[in-house]
Design a protein around this motif. Structure first.
Motif, PDB file in Angstrom:
ATOM      1  N   CYS A 155     -14.677  13.860 -23.842  1.00 40.24           N
ATOM      2  CA  CYS A 155     -15.411  14.032 -25.357  1.00 40.24           C
ATOM      3  C   CYS A 155     -14.863  14.915 -26.433  1.00 40.24           C
ATOM      4  O   CYS A 155     -14.823  14.381 -27.412  1.00 40.24           O
ATOM      5  N   CYS A 162     -19.644   8.058 -22.131  1.00 41.92           N
ATOM      6  CA  CYS A 162     -18.024   7.879 -21.498  1.00 41.92           C
ATOM      7  C   CYS A 162     -16.976   8.258 -21.861  1.00 41.92           C
ATOM      8  O   CYS A 162     -17.052   7.479 -20.760  1.00 41.92           O
ATOM      9  N   SER A 191     -16.537  20.088 -19.680  1.00 43.71           N
ATOM     10  CA  SER A 191     -16.159  19.089 -20.044  1.00 43.71           C
ATOM     11  C   SER A 191     -14.632  18.159 -19.498  1.00 43.71           C
ATOM     12  O   SER A 191     -13.643  19.143 -19.368  1.00 43.71           O
ATOM     13  N   CYS A 192     -14.377  17.136 -19.271  1.00 39.11           N
ATOM     14  CA  CYS A 192     -12.876  16.939 -18.597  1.00 39.11           C
ATOM     15  C   CYS A 192     -11.707  16.604 -19.996  1.00 39.11           C
ATOM     16  O   CYS A 192     -10.952  16.621 -20.244  1.00 39.11           O
ATOM     17  N   ASP A 240     -22.572  11.508 -20.957  1.00 39.20           N
ATOM     18  CA  ASP A 240     -23.291  11.951 -19.798  1.00 39.20           C
ATOM     19  C   ASP A 240     -23.075  12.548 -19.245  1.00 39.20           C
ATOM     20  O   ASP A 240     -24.221  13.111 -19.023  1.00 39.20           O
ATOM     21  N   CYS A 241     -22.406  13.525 -19.496  1.00 41.22           N
ATOM     22  CA  CYS A 241     -22.409  15.121 -18.450  1.00 41.22           C
ATOM     23  C   CYS A 241     -23.876  15.770 -19.471  1.00 41.22           C
ATOM     24  O   CYS A 241     -23.977  16.684 -19.603  1.00 41.22           O
TER      25      CYS A 241
HETATM   26  S1  SF4 Z   1     -19.422  11.993 -20.408  1.00 44.05           S
HETATM   27 FE1  SF4 Z   1     -17.032  11.360 -19.620  1.00 44.05          FE
HETATM   28  S2  SF4 Z   1     -15.987  11.690 -21.128  1.00 44.05           S
HETATM   29 FE2  SF4 Z   1     -17.073  13.309 -21.237  1.00 44.05          FE
HETATM   30  S3  SF4 Z   1     -17.073  14.991 -20.264  1.00 44.05           S
HETATM   31 FE3  SF4 Z   1     -17.901  13.601 -19.053  1.00 44.05          FE
HETATM   32  S4  SF4 Z   1     -17.044  12.717 -17.535  1.00 44.05           S
HETATM   33 FE4  SF4 Z   1     -15.855  13.475 -19.780  1.00 44.05          FE
END
Ligand code: SF4
Length: 164
Positions: A53, A147, A49-50, A116-117
């Motif tokens: 989340c 997201c 993840s970035c 979403d990821c």
């Molecule tokens: S869904 Fe959005 S916030 Fe979550 S890991 Fe993916 S890019 Fe990041």
């Protein structure tokens, strides 16, 4: 300094009141207590993840959403978990670790794919570095898109998984 503090007053936002979101949180908390009636332990796995989340997942433990107050706890080991809460996309580097975490979680286990990821691979998709969605690597029970998804959506996803 004291004079300045008194002059400035309270600058934080007021707590969420009785809006629609507060009512939804209260309803979900009541549902969790009714359905569960016992503790639920969650191991969160960041599979690539970035961290957007994760910020929302952290918010589940704030006094407003109050997850721990309802007997739902995050644990440090999948061996102590009933549920894996997985954020993605699953990077190739995390593919093996996620499979091991899944195998270590005692049956019957639940898996919730977050964001979403986690649900589809999101903006990262599948590539030489990414396996994409969590379900490409381990079986998934519930998907929580967004997201990132809001704490209320996460709470609803956890509840949906427990209901299965
Ligand atoms: S869904 Fe959005 S916030 Fe979550 S890991 Fe993916 S890019 Fe990041």
């Amino acid at each position: 300094m004291l004079r300045r503090i008194l002059r400035t007053g309270i600058v934080t936002e007021p707590p969420p009141g009785t809006g629609a979101e507060a009512r939804e949180v209260a309803r979900l908390n009541r549902e969790i207590l009714r359905i569960l009636g016992r503790a639920l332990t969650i191991r969160q796995v960041d599979a690539g993840s970035c961290n957007g989340c994760e910020l929302e997942i952290h918010a589940l433990n704030n006094p407003y959403t109050n997850l721990e107050g309802y007997g739902i706890k995050f644990v440090a080991s999948p061996r102590h978990a009933d549920m894996l809460l997985v954020t993605g996309p699953v990077t190739k580097n995390m593919e093996h670790a996620l499979k091991v975490a899944y195998d270590c979680t005692p049956d019957p286990k639940l898996v919730v794919a977050v964001g979403d990821c986690g649900c589809t691979g999101g903006v990262f998709g599948e590539s030489y570095a990414s396996c994409g969605a969590v379900e490409k690597v381990i079986p998934v029970d519930v998907r929580v898109p967004g997201c990132p998804p809001t704490p209320v959506a996460l709470l609803a996803g956890i509840l949906a998984a427990v209901r299965r």
